[in-house]
Write an enzyme that holds these catalytic residues in place. Structure first.
Site: not given
Length: 187
Positions: A49, A99
């Protein structure tokens, strides 16, 4: 000196040495525990990710002190506990995510035609794998929350899917990659 006194002296010296070594080991373990809990800890990257910035298998040092003095800022790569919406979907509270912070409280985020906008300004994102293949209607980040996205925009379970991240869920931020050796360095 009699053999009994010599043996007794050797036993005392051995016991003293054992106690000193044991104390040193105990102090080292306590310090390691305190550093891991309050200062920094290692983390493993389990998914793609955050590619290309981070690759699957990378090992990072996560710094935990700075956010006690100020909130995360745009661009920080943050490690966090999943928000309530993700826990309802089966993610464990202790299952950390990683993230990039895109927007903070009061800012408006939108995605249109492959470009991420914050407060109507396009982000310059040379770190992403590819432009997003989705649109996101403008959303304003509530105070005390973040909008986070993976650098692999099209393969990331992030705020565009599940919403805002409470800043209280942030554990720390990625500062240093220590593995693999050929990619060692700051993040």
């Amino acid at each position: 000196m009699s053999p009994n006194k010599t043996q007794h002296k050797n036993n005392n010296d051995s016991w003293r040495s054992f106690k000193e070594n044991g104390t040193t080991v105990l102090i080292a373990l306590v310090l390691a525990f305190l550093i891991r809990v309050f200062v920094a800890e290692p983390r493993y990257i389990p998914s793609e990710s955050m590619f290309p910035t981070l690759e699957t298998g990378d090992r990072l040092v996560i710094e935990k002190v700075v956010y006690k003095f100020h909130a995360p800022t745009k661009g920080d790569i943050v490690v966090f506990q999943p928000p309530a919406k993700l826990r309802l979907l089966g993610y464990e509270k202790n299952q950390a995510f990683i993230k990039r912070a895109i927007a903070t409280g009061g800012e408006t985020v939108a995605v249109k035609d492959g470009v991420v906008y914050v407060d109507n300004q396009p982000l310059s994102e040379e770190y992403i794998a590819a432009p997003p293949e989705y649109d996101l209607i403008p959303v304003t980040v509530p105070e005390g929350e973040l909008f986070v996205m993976g650098d692999n925009r099209n393969n990331s379970n992030d705020s565009h899917v599940w919403g805002f991240l409470p800043a209280d869920n942030v554990i720390g931020h990625a500062v240093f990659r220590f593995w693999p050796f050929e990619r060692i360095g700051t993040v």
